[in-house]
Design a protein around this motif. Structure first.
Motif, PDB file in Angstrom:
ATOM      1  N   ALA A 168       1.018 -15.861  16.679  1.00 11.28           N
ATOM      2  CA  ALA A 168       1.801 -15.210  15.622  1.00 11.28           C
ATOM      3  C   ALA A 168       1.063 -13.947  15.162  1.00 11.28           C
ATOM      4  N   ASN A 206       0.144 -13.105  12.379  1.00 12.46           N
ATOM      5  CA  ASN A 206      -0.698 -13.300  11.187  1.00 12.46           C
ATOM      6  C   ASN A 206      -1.667 -14.466  11.356  1.00 12.46           C
ATOM      7  N   VAL A 258      -4.872 -16.755  10.569  1.00  8.87           N
ATOM      8  CA  VAL A 258      -5.458 -17.075   9.251  1.00  8.87           C
ATOM      9  C   VAL A 258      -6.816 -17.742   9.453  1.00  8.87           C
ATOM     10  N   GLU A 269      -7.662 -20.893   4.836  1.00  8.51           N
ATOM     11  CA  GLU A 269      -6.277 -20.583   4.461  1.00  8.51           C
ATOM     12  C   GLU A 269      -5.308 -21.558   5.131  1.00  8.51           C
ATOM     13  N   THR A 325      -2.719 -23.924   3.096  1.00  2.83           N
ATOM     14  CA  THR A 325      -1.278 -23.826   3.351  1.00  2.83           C
ATOM     15  C   THR A 325      -0.714 -25.173   3.796  1.00  2.83           C
ATOM     16  N   TYR A 340       8.919 -17.064  13.432  1.00  6.45           N
ATOM     17  CA  TYR A 340       8.015 -17.670  12.437  1.00  6.45           C
ATOM     18  C   TYR A 340       6.678 -16.923  12.403  1.00  6.45           C
ATOM     19  N   PRO A 341       6.676 -15.688  11.852  1.00  6.55           N
ATOM     20  CA  PRO A 341       5.427 -14.921  11.839  1.00  6.55           C
ATOM     21  C   PRO A 341       4.450 -15.364  10.748  1.00  6.55           C
ATOM     22  N   GLU A 342       4.945 -16.075   9.710  1.00  8.22           N
ATOM     23  CA  GLU A 342       4.087 -16.481   8.586  1.00  8.22           C
ATOM     24  C   GLU A 342       3.804 -17.971   8.681  1.00  8.22           C
ATOM     25  N   LEU A 343       2.546 -18.343   8.364  1.00  5.89           N
ATOM     26  CA  LEU A 343       2.128 -19.734   8.559  1.00  5.89           C
ATOM     27  C   LEU A 343       2.943 -20.737   7.736  1.00  5.89           C
ATOM     28  N   GLU A 344       3.172 -20.404   6.452  1.00  2.94           N
ATOM     29  CA  GLU A 344       3.845 -21.411   5.614  1.00  2.94           C
ATOM     30  C   GLU A 344       5.244 -21.740   6.149  1.00  2.94           C
ATOM     31  N   LYS A 345       5.994 -20.705   6.504  1.00  2.00           N
ATOM     32  CA  LYS A 345       7.350 -20.936   7.047  1.00  2.00           C
ATOM     33  C   LYS A 345       7.289 -21.696   8.369  1.00  2.00           C
TER      34      LYS A 345
END
Ligand SMILES: NC(=O)c1ccc[n+]([C@@H]2O[C@H](COP(=O)([O-])OP(=O)(O)OC[C@H]3O[C@@H](n4cnc5c(N)ncnc54)[C@H](OP(=O)(O)O)[C@@H]3O)[C@@H](O)[C@H]2O)c1
Length: 311
Positions: free
Chosen positions: A235, A237, A239, A243, A247, A297-302
Motif C-alpha cells: 500500500a 502508506n 506504517v 502505529e 490501529t 485500500y491505501p490506508e491501514l485503518e480502512k
C-alpha cells in the motif's frame, strides 16, 4: 477490467501454482468469478479433474502437456516462511521450493509449443532486507539476509521464461492483510485477548497490503501488457509497527499495552524474529502508481476494517 495480452487477445485461461494457499485460493475464486478458466498446479495427483495439473518441484515432475495453450501463469507456490522456527532443514525447504519450483515451471513454459503470454511470479518485499527508515522503490538494490537472498534467487529463476519471450512480472509482495493467513492471522489471537502490543521498540516499518488490493494487482498484471519486470506490491502508506499496533487495537476495540521484548522474540523465534518481526522495510509502490493502478485500500485503518469485517 482490461484483460488483453500483448497480442491483443483476451487472456481467458490461467494456471495458478500455490492455488491451495491463502492468496491462491482467494485469487482462484476471484478469477473464476471474472470469467477466467482457472487451472491449478498442485503437488497432489487428481487424475479425474481436468482443472488440476500435477507437479512436484522436489522431483522435477510436471504435466507439461496440460500447460500448453494456457493464456497466463501465476506462480505463488513456496514453502511457508513463517510456519515454524528456521532450522537448517526448513531454510533449505524455503529456498529450494522457490528456486526448484520456479526453475521447473519457467523451463517448462519456455519449451511449450504455445507458451503463455504472461507469467506473474511472486516474490517478497524482504528482497530489500532491513532498511530502517529509508524509503524504498523498485530501483533499490537487493538487501542482506536469508530472505533477501531467497527473493533474489527466486526472481532470478524466472529468467528462462523471459528468454523465451514470455512477459514476466515479478511482484515483491508485502505482508498480506487477511484473517485467513500470514501475519494478521498469527497476531489476532493475542490482540483479541487484549494482550497485543508493539514488537521490540515498534519503530520498524511494515509495508503491508490488503488482500483485495493484492488480488486486484494480480489481475491487473495479467491484462496489461505494459506491466513487466519488478513491482512493489505494498500500500502507498507503510506504517511503523507501533502505529500498526495502535490501529489494529482501535479496529478491534481492544487495549494493546503489552510490548513484546526483543530478547523474548529472539529466544522464541531465533533468526526468524530478526528477519520477519524486527526488520524494517519502508517500501512504496512507485511502479504500480506510475502505471495508474488505483488502490482500493491505501490506508491501514480502512484496510483492517475491510479484511476483518469491521466496516
Ligand atoms: N502471505 C503473505 O503475507 C506474503 C507476503 C509476501 C510474499 N508472499 C508470497 O506469496 C506466495 C503466496 O502466499 P500465501 O500466503 O498464499 O502462501 P501459503 O498460504 O503458504 O501457500 C503457498 C502454497 O505453496 C505451495 N507449497 C507449500 N509448500 C511447498 C513446497 N515445499 N514446494 C512447493 N509448493 C509448496 C502450497 O500449494 P500446494 O500444496 O497446492 O502445492 C501452498 O498452498 C508465497 O510464495 C509467499 O511467499 C506472501
Amino acid at each position: 477490467m482490461n484483460t488483453t495480452d500483448q497480442d491483443g487477445e483476451k487472456v481467458k485461461s490461467v494456471v495458478i501454482s500455490g492455488a491451495s494457499g491463502m492468496v491462491g485460493s482467494a485469487l482462484a475464486a476471484r478469477l473464476s468469478e471474472h470469467g477466467f478458466s482457472v487451472r491449478r498446479l498442485v503437488r497432489e495427483k487428481a487424475e479425474n479433474d481436468p482443472d488440476v495439473i500435477f507437479w512436484d518441484p522436489a522431483t522435477g515432475e510436471i504435466e507439461a502437456k496440460k500447460l500448453d495453450g494456457i493464456g497466463a501463469a501465476i506462480h505463488l507456490a513456496g514453502e511457508n516462511v513463517a510456519a515454524g522456527r528456521w532450522t537448517a532443514a526448513r531454510k533449505e525447504r524455503i529456498l529450494e521450493s522457490r528456486t526448484q519450483g520456479t526453475t521447473l515451471l519457467t523451463q517448462t513454459l519456455a519449451k511449450l509449443k504455445n507458451p503463455p503470454a504472461v507469467l506473474v511470479s511472486a516474490s517478497g518485499i524482504n528482497y530489500y532486507g532491513d532498511r530502517g527508515d529509508a524509503v524504498i522503490s523498485e530501483d533499490d538494490p537487493v538487501g542482506k539476509g536469508f530472505l533477501a537472498d531467497v527473493c533474489r534467487q527466486w526472481e532470478a529463476a524466472t529468467q528462462p521464461a523471459e528468454e523465451a519471450g514470455i512477459r514476466v512480472v515479478r511482484l515483491r509482495i508485502g505482508p498480506v492483510l487477511s484473517p485467513e493467513g500470514g501475519m494478521l492471522k498469527k497476531i489476532l489471537p493475542p490482540f483479541l485477548a487484549g494482550a497485543g502490543g508493539r514488537i521490540g521498540n515498534g519503530r520498524q516499518f511494515i509495508s503491508w497490503i490488503a488482500l483485495p488490493d493484492l488480488l486486484a494487482v494480480l489481475e491487473y498484471a495479467l491484462g496489461n501488457s505494459s506491466i513487466q519486470g519488478a513491482y512493489n506490491v505494498v500500500a502507498p502508506n507503510p506504517v511503523t509497527n507501533a502505529e500498526f499496533t495502535r490501529t489494529l487495537a482501535k479496529v478491534l476495540s481492544r487495549p494493546a499495552f503489552l510490548p513484546v521484548p526483543t530478547f523474548g522474540l529472539r529466544l522464541a523465534f531465533g533468526e526468524m524474529a530478526d528477519e520477519m518481526l524486527l526488520s524494517s522495510t519502508r517500501a512504496l509502490p512507485q511502479r504500480l502508481e506510475a502505471a495508474g493502478f488505483q488502490f482500493q485500500y491505501p490506508e491501514l485503518e480502512k484496510a483492517l476494517r475491510k479484511v476483518l469485517d469491521k466496516d
